[in-house]
Design an enzyme around this catalytic site. Structure first.
Site, PDB file in Angstrom:
ATOM      1  CB  SER A 155     -56.706 -95.306 -26.856  1.00 40.70           C
ATOM      2  OG  SER A 155     -56.511 -94.082 -27.517  1.00 40.70           O
ATOM      3  CG  ASP A 251     -49.648 -94.716 -31.116  1.00 43.89           C
ATOM      4  OD1 ASP A 251     -50.029 -93.561 -31.351  1.00 43.89           O
ATOM      5  OD2 ASP A 251     -50.123 -95.396 -30.189  1.00 43.89           O
ATOM      6  CG  HIS A 281     -53.570 -95.508 -31.337  1.00 38.73           C
ATOM      7  ND1 HIS A 281     -52.944 -95.215 -30.143  1.00 38.73           N
ATOM      8  CD2 HIS A 281     -54.890 -95.310 -31.122  1.00 38.73           C
ATOM      9  CE1 HIS A 281     -53.846 -94.848 -29.263  1.00 38.73           C
ATOM     10  NE2 HIS A 281     -55.047 -94.918 -29.828  1.00 38.73           N
TER      11      HIS A 281
END
Length: 313
Positions: A155, A251, A281
């Site tokens: 991320s 996501d 995610h």
């Protein structure tokens, strides 16, 4: 979760994750958000693999007056001379050494390579480029004592890894051995997924990305031309290290991973893309409870092992 094709185990992972945020509104104070995130991370944490050694320490970043907190993970059979520098996720506002402790431990043990997790400065107390400056300083320090450094992150941490590669190229510094990226945020328009088919994906709705942007930059979301903030502001990635890119299909950032993999390939960089079918995610935490997530994590470990031990994808 309606409208998305999640298997029962991934659905259970999503529900369990969401339970830790129950009662938190969109305007919850940051200390409460961080506390809930820490509880969630602790709730999914696994015991360290047998034989793994974890040790807290500091890097001095070639400057004795400045230190960076790190946690290193290694097994006795870790390949010498190579190390994974790991940047944790959390939207640049949450996370630290504890949040990704068991993820880094399993990665180090499975790939048989030392992993060093960096406790970079968080926003909004520290705005861009402070976190990237910390990433560069940690890389410089590790490069002094290792033959090769593999950059990895999930991320926001994956964003830092790519941004660092671009900064190193701009400065003419040695490139990392490889880049391993899990559901990165890379596009210069942070709101491009709003209104799209994955805008309401579980665990990371597209509307929430604007808040992370404000915290990280101090500005309102708008397209940027700064590739060290949003790497896909560029389209030329010549000279960057080989990559393994892991998307989560469900996501709003899925397209970022696909676009970056395509741009690397167009620039002559070796890359493998794992599309993450049926995954959301933040899926790394569910590796012990979902067969699909466990398979994805196994592929991640294999990619890191391949880079560390042979230098090839």
């Amino acid at each position: 979760m309606s409208g998305f094709d999640l298997d029962s185990q991934v659905r259970d992972f999503v529900r369990r994750t969401e339970n830790f945020n129950e009662g938190l509104g969109p305007d919850a104070p940051l200390p409460e958000v961080r506390a809930a995130y820490d509880r969630m991370c602790a709730g999914f944490a696994l015991a360290h693999p047998p034989g793994l050694r974890a040790r807290d320490g500091v890097l001095h970043a070639r400057n004795p007056e400045r230190t960076l907190r790190v946690r290193s993970f290694a097994t006795p059979d870790a390949i010498p001379g190579r190390v994974v520098l790991y940047f944790h996720g959390g939207g640049f506002i949450v996370g630290g050494l504890d949040s990704h402790d068991s993820i880094c431990a399993d990665l180090a043990a499975g790939a048989e390579v030392a992993v060093v997790a960096l406790d970079y400065r968080l926003s909004p107390e520290h705005r861009y480029p402070d976190a990237l400056d910390d990433a560069e300083a940690a890389y410089d320090d590790l490069l002094d004592s290792h033959q090769a450094v593999i950059l990895a992150g999930d991320s926001a941490g994956a964003t830092l890894a790519v941004a660092l590669c671009l900064r190193l190229r701009r400065l003419g510094k040695p490139m990392p051995w490889a880049q391993v990226l899990i559901y990165p945020m890379l596009h210069p328009d942070v709101e491009r997924a709003v209104g799209g088919p994955k805008a309401d994906a579980p665990l990371l709705p597209a509307a929430s990305l604007a808040g992370y942007w404000r915290a990280y930059t101090g500005d309102e979301p708008e397209p940027t031309t700064d590739p060290e903030l949003a790497p896909l502001a560029l389209d030329d990635f010549t000279g960057l290290p080989p990559a393994a890119v892991f998307a989560a299909d469900i996501d709003p950032l899925a397209q970022d991973a696909h676009d970056y993999a395509a741009a690397l390939e167009a620039s002559g960089v070796a890359v493998i893309l794992h599309p993450g079918h049926g995954l959301v995610h933040g899926y790394l935490r569910g590796r012990a409870t979902s067969e699909r997530i466990a398979e994805a994590f196994s592929a991640l470990v294999s990619a890191v092992r391949g880079f560390a031990h042979s230098g090839h994808i």
